[in-house]
Design a protein around this motif. Structure first.
Motif, PDB file in Angstrom:
ATOM      1  N   TYR A 191       0.848  -1.194   0.000  1.00  0.00           N
ATOM      2  CA  TYR A 191       0.000   0.000   0.000  1.00  0.00           C
ATOM      3  C   TYR A 191       0.886   1.246   0.000  1.00  0.00           C
ATOM      4  O   TYR A 191       0.638   2.202  -0.727  1.00  0.00           O
ATOM      5  CB  TYR A 191      -0.895  -0.046   1.233  1.00  0.00           C
ATOM      6  N   HIS A 192       1.906   1.234   0.838  1.00  0.00           N
ATOM      7  CA  HIS A 192       3.014   2.185   0.786  1.00  0.00           C
ATOM      8  C   HIS A 192       4.287   1.391   0.555  1.00  0.00           C
ATOM      9  O   HIS A 192       4.301   0.164   0.702  1.00  0.00           O
ATOM     10  CB  HIS A 192       3.131   2.964   2.101  1.00  0.00           C
ATOM     11  N   ILE A 193       5.356   2.089   0.191  1.00  0.00           N
ATOM     12  CA  ILE A 193       6.649   1.430   0.058  1.00  0.00           C
ATOM     13  C   ILE A 193       7.688   2.181   0.876  1.00  0.00           C
ATOM     14  O   ILE A 193       7.687   3.412   0.950  1.00  0.00           O
ATOM     15  CB  ILE A 193       7.102   1.302  -1.415  1.00  0.00           C
ATOM     16  N   LEU A 194       8.556   1.415   1.514  1.00  0.00           N
ATOM     17  CA  LEU A 194       9.658   1.932   2.315  1.00  0.00           C
ATOM     18  C   LEU A 194      10.936   1.640   1.546  1.00  0.00           C
ATOM     19  O   LEU A 194      11.167   0.502   1.134  1.00  0.00           O
ATOM     20  CB  LEU A 194       9.683   1.240   3.677  1.00  0.00           C
ATOM     21  N   VAL A 195      11.750   2.667   1.330  1.00  0.00           N
ATOM     22  CA  VAL A 195      12.869   2.531   0.398  1.00  0.00           C
ATOM     23  C   VAL A 195      14.142   3.136   0.981  1.00  0.00           C
ATOM     24  O   VAL A 195      14.110   4.197   1.613  1.00  0.00           O
ATOM     25  CB  VAL A 195      12.556   3.235  -0.944  1.00  0.00           C
ATOM     26  N   GLU A 196      15.253   2.445   0.732  1.00  0.00           N
ATOM     27  CA  GLU A 196      16.576   2.974   1.053  1.00  0.00           C
ATOM     28  C   GLU A 196      17.384   3.083  -0.233  1.00  0.00           C
ATOM     29  O   GLU A 196      17.356   2.173  -1.073  1.00  0.00           O
ATOM     30  CB  GLU A 196      17.304   2.016   2.021  1.00  0.00           C
ATOM     31  N   ALA A 197      18.077   4.198  -0.395  1.00  0.00           N
ATOM     32  CA  ALA A 197      19.001   4.388  -1.511  1.00  0.00           C
ATOM     33  C   ALA A 197      20.306   4.953  -0.970  1.00  0.00           C
ATOM     34  O   ALA A 197      20.305   5.685   0.031  1.00  0.00           O
ATOM     35  CB  ALA A 197      18.405   5.333  -2.551  1.00  0.00           C
ATOM     36  N   VAL A 198      21.409   4.606  -1.610  1.00  0.00           N
ATOM     37  CA  VAL A 198      22.741   4.960  -1.121  1.00  0.00           C
ATOM     38  C   VAL A 198      23.457   5.835  -2.132  1.00  0.00           C
ATOM     39  O   VAL A 198      23.348   5.627  -3.353  1.00  0.00           O
ATOM     40  CB  VAL A 198      23.563   3.687  -0.827  1.00  0.00           C
TER      41      VAL A 198
END
Length: 279
Positions: free
Chosen positions: A268-275
């Motif tokens: 429903y939502h997305i949790l994201v990590e980027a480096v």
């Protein structure tokens, strides 16, 4: 000519002022409205906090953009991070400051625009933003992500939570709607039943995983983790989730499937990590 080469448009400035005005008015009651009440909301919020706090360590310099009333600014400061919060609404920051003072914590708080961050290059180990990036005018998206890339140190991480437009292709309703309702077709967030008695509206644009990948690439970031939030519970009524046995099974499944393609792309939502590469 790219967005980054253009001055902010008049529409962009109008939308930002609309967001600022809404949150100036809603600040004192915001924490009564977000998150909502119920087992699905509780699980959603727990997943957010687990994801963010697992990415932040004591002593790190963290910038929380669109920090609002400190839903994450305060717990990150409590965990020992050196937190800076930025928000477009002074009233929201005042609430955050009050929470910090009550707990004997400190953070540097700035009123400002995330498209023009008032910080030097390579200043932060982590930048976070939860439920705020959807208010960015579309023409400012590249600029905001470029600003994040600029202020992150090499090896630094961006950690965000956004509503998933890919999910909206299957279900356009607001699953956890109580008094704050996202209108997928109108691209707005509607605040109903306010203390002032007036409904308030702010622009609201969801993100797809592919749009995020493109924005990361344009700003020199590499996506390293994408977790779907509420990949199963978004489809179940609260009456079903009120059964502790059912809720336990659903949460276990979501925890195990949330990081696994293609289920993570359908949250429903997305949790994201980027480096930011380097170091």
């Amino acid at each position: 000519m790219t967005i980054l080469e253009n001055a902010p448009t008049q529409l962009s400035e109008v939308q930002k002022e609309q967001v600022r005005s809404v949150y100036q008015e809603i600040a004192a009651e915001y924490d009564e409205r977000i998150p909502g009440e119920g087992p699905s909301d509780d699980a959603f919020t727990a997943s957010e906090h687990e994801f963010v706090l697992s990415k932040v360590r004591a002593g790190q310099k963290v910038l929380d953009i669109g920090c609002g009333t400190g839903r994450f600014t305060v717990p990150m400061a409590a965990a020992g991070a050196q937190v800076t919060g930025l928000d477009i609404s002074r009233a929201m920051l005042d609430v955050t400051q009050g929470k910090l003072a009550e707990r004997g914590l400190s953070a540097d708080l700035y009123e400002g625009d995330m498209a023009n961050l008032p910080f030097e290059d390579n200043s932060f180990d982590v930048v976070t933003s939860m439920l705020a990036l959807m208010h960015i005018p579309l023409e400012d998206r590249e600029r905001v992500f470029a600003e994040v890339g600029r202020v992150l140190r090499p090896g630094g991480r961006l950690v965000i939570g956004v509503k998933n437009s890919l999910f909206e292709q299957f279900f356009k309703g607001d699953r956890f709607a109580a008094v704050d309702i996202t209108d997928v077709e109108a691209k707005t967030l509607l605040f109903t039943k306010t203390r002032g008695g007036t409904d308030l509206t702010a622009p609201w644009y969801s993100f797809s995983p592919h749009e995020l990948k493109a924005l990361f690439a344009a700003s020199g970031l590499i996506m390293t983790h994408l977790r779907g939030n509420s990949t199963i519970s978004a489809w179940l009524a609260d009456e079903v989730l009120a059964d502790s046995g059912v809720a336990g099974v659903v949460r276990a499944l979501e925890k195990n499937l949330g990081d696994v393609p293609p289920f993570n792309y359908l949250g429903y939502h997305i949790l994201v990590e980027a480096v930011k590469p380097g170091r």
